[in-house]
Write a protein that holds these residues in place. Sequence first.
Motif, mmCIF file in Angstrom:
data_model
loop_
_atom_site.group_PDB
_atom_site.id
_atom_site.type_symbol
_atom_site.label_atom_id
_atom_site.label_comp_id
_atom_site.label_asym_id
_atom_site.label_seq_id
_atom_site.Cartn_x
_atom_site.Cartn_y
_atom_site.Cartn_z
ATOM 1 N N ASN A 86 0.785 -1.228 0.000
ATOM 2 C CA ASN A 86 0.000 0.000 0.000
ATOM 3 C C ASN A 86 0.818 1.280 0.000
ATOM 4 O O ASN A 86 0.296 2.335 -0.358
ATOM 5 C CB ASN A 86 -0.933 0.013 1.210
ATOM 6 N N TYR A 100 -6.974 -7.767 -1.858
ATOM 7 C CA TYR A 100 -7.421 -8.167 -0.521
ATOM 8 C C TYR A 100 -6.809 -7.269 0.548
ATOM 9 O O TYR A 100 -7.446 -6.948 1.549
ATOM 10 C CB TYR A 100 -7.027 -9.621 -0.272
ATOM 11 N N ASP A 124 -5.926 -4.118 0.248
ATOM 12 C CA ASP A 124 -6.040 -2.709 -0.134
ATOM 13 C C ASP A 124 -6.550 -1.876 1.044
ATOM 14 O O ASP A 124 -7.710 -1.986 1.456
ATOM 15 C CB ASP A 124 -6.994 -2.570 -1.328
ATOM 16 N N ARG A 157 -7.254 1.207 1.140
ATOM 17 C CA ARG A 157 -8.302 2.144 0.757
ATOM 18 C C ARG A 157 -9.684 1.523 0.941
ATOM 19 O O ARG A 157 -10.620 2.178 1.421
ATOM 20 C CB ARG A 157 -8.091 2.594 -0.694
ATOM 21 N N LYS A 158 -9.810 0.257 0.571
ATOM 22 C CA LYS A 158 -11.083 -0.439 0.771
ATOM 23 C C LYS A 158 -11.380 -0.585 2.267
ATOM 24 O O LYS A 158 -12.530 -0.454 2.710
ATOM 25 C CB LYS A 158 -11.052 -1.813 0.107
ATOM 26 N N LYS A 161 -12.515 2.731 3.701
ATOM 27 C CA LYS A 161 -13.851 3.068 3.224
ATOM 28 C C LYS A 161 -14.935 2.334 4.020
ATOM 29 O O LYS A 161 -16.056 2.836 4.190
ATOM 30 C CB LYS A 161 -13.973 2.735 1.739
ATOM 31 N N SER A 162 -14.609 1.136 4.529
ATOM 32 C CA SER A 162 -15.609 0.338 5.250
ATOM 33 C C SER A 162 -15.728 0.727 6.720
ATOM 34 O O SER A 162 -16.665 0.286 7.397
ATOM 35 C CB SER A 162 -15.258 -1.151 5.147
ATOM 36 N N PRO A 167 -13.990 -4.901 4.655
ATOM 37 C CA PRO A 167 -14.484 -5.165 3.300
ATOM 38 C C PRO A 167 -14.665 -6.639 3.008
ATOM 39 O O PRO A 167 -15.486 -7.023 2.172
ATOM 40 C CB PRO A 167 -13.410 -4.540 2.406
ATOM 41 N N TRP A 168 -13.899 -7.493 3.680
ATOM 42 C CA TRP A 168 -13.989 -8.943 3.471
ATOM 43 C C TRP A 168 -14.387 -9.612 4.786
ATOM 44 O O TRP A 168 -14.323 -9.007 5.850
ATOM 45 C CB TRP A 168 -12.645 -9.504 2.978
#
Length: 392
Positions: free
Chosen positions: A72, A220, A222, A224-225, A228-229, A236-237
């Motif tokens: 990242n 997976y 990331d 940024r994801k 965002k969550s 995210p996962w």
Amino acid sequence: MKKSYLITPGPTPIPPEVSSKEGLPILHHRTNEFGVYFVEVLEGLKYVYQTKNDMLLISGSGTGAMESSVANLLSPGDTAIVATSGAFGDRWCKILEAFGATVVAVKAEWGQAVPASDVEKALKATPQAKAVFCQLTETSTGVVNDIRRYAQLTASSQAILVVDAISGLGGQEIDTDGWGVDVVVAGSQKGLMTAPGLAMVSVSERAWKLVEVAKNPRFYFDWRKMRKSLPEKETPWTPPVSLVVSMAEALRQIKAEGLQNIFSRHAWLAEATRAGVTALGLEIFAKQPCNVLTSVVVPAGVDGKKIIKKMREDYGVSIAGGQVQLMGKIFRLAHMGYMERFDVIIALSATEMILHELGYKVELGKGVAAAQRVLLKAPKPTIQPAPVPAHV
């Protein structure tokens, strides 16, 4: 009958109240019920990290958090400085090389901390470096590095500071915001007193600027994801839900004891362990020893691998041996996380008995007695217990 005792620097013992939480009915991770635990864990981790920076949870071991940092923060061909004096500092080098980074390794002899002056020289010689990667405590040798000084150096450069605090967090002090550390990675299975499988990372605004322009491949991992969550109180996962629930309990216990009291306890246990080891005529391997484990030089004429094997198989006491070039040359006694005075006594007593069996001339009880003299002077609590959340 043979009881088992875990004196390794990860995984470490888990409080029964924490492990019992893993047996609760599973929650769905896209629910308000899980969101309550998720927020509690993030806030608890910020307390341990001493930070207001974004906190991200990652399903995986601490090494996954290390790899996510490289993925990242950098682009292929970027220059990174690595301060290394052990197996886990070298792991930073290997991960960076796998992502195509140009690695400038600032090396110290294993058993030594990496001098801040050497890091300073590297920063001046490579002003294009995007980041400095290092360890808070080098688990393979038992050394603690001067992270506060490293952070002062990176603050006056364009490089950010990325710290592997996997073995140190929750035992060896790190003041993320006070010292100005940009990224700190850790794992659940050491000072945080939870089972393996959950990693975490704090990210400063300075580091986020690199994340936005980095070109390394990531999906997976990331960040940024993940960021965002956060407002949705989820990852995210699919996360390891039961580990999150159990870590919430571990963090309640950490808050109840108080962070400064935890640092004092670890320093106290480390002092007692070192006193016991040296009383037996053994040498501490680390020249700047940390407070979460003690590395001990295997005495001449003794098979270091047999120490580990016999202690586990004959006495049920699991300790750690040396890694890479230190295999068979040192052994490591942990005193981190859910450990207190009698864990030190067990470790030293077993060490005395095994060394005696292996032919090393040792006065039985001498190391234990030296440790007891330290342990009789217990540190006094300095902080009132934190309140337990109302939803518990």
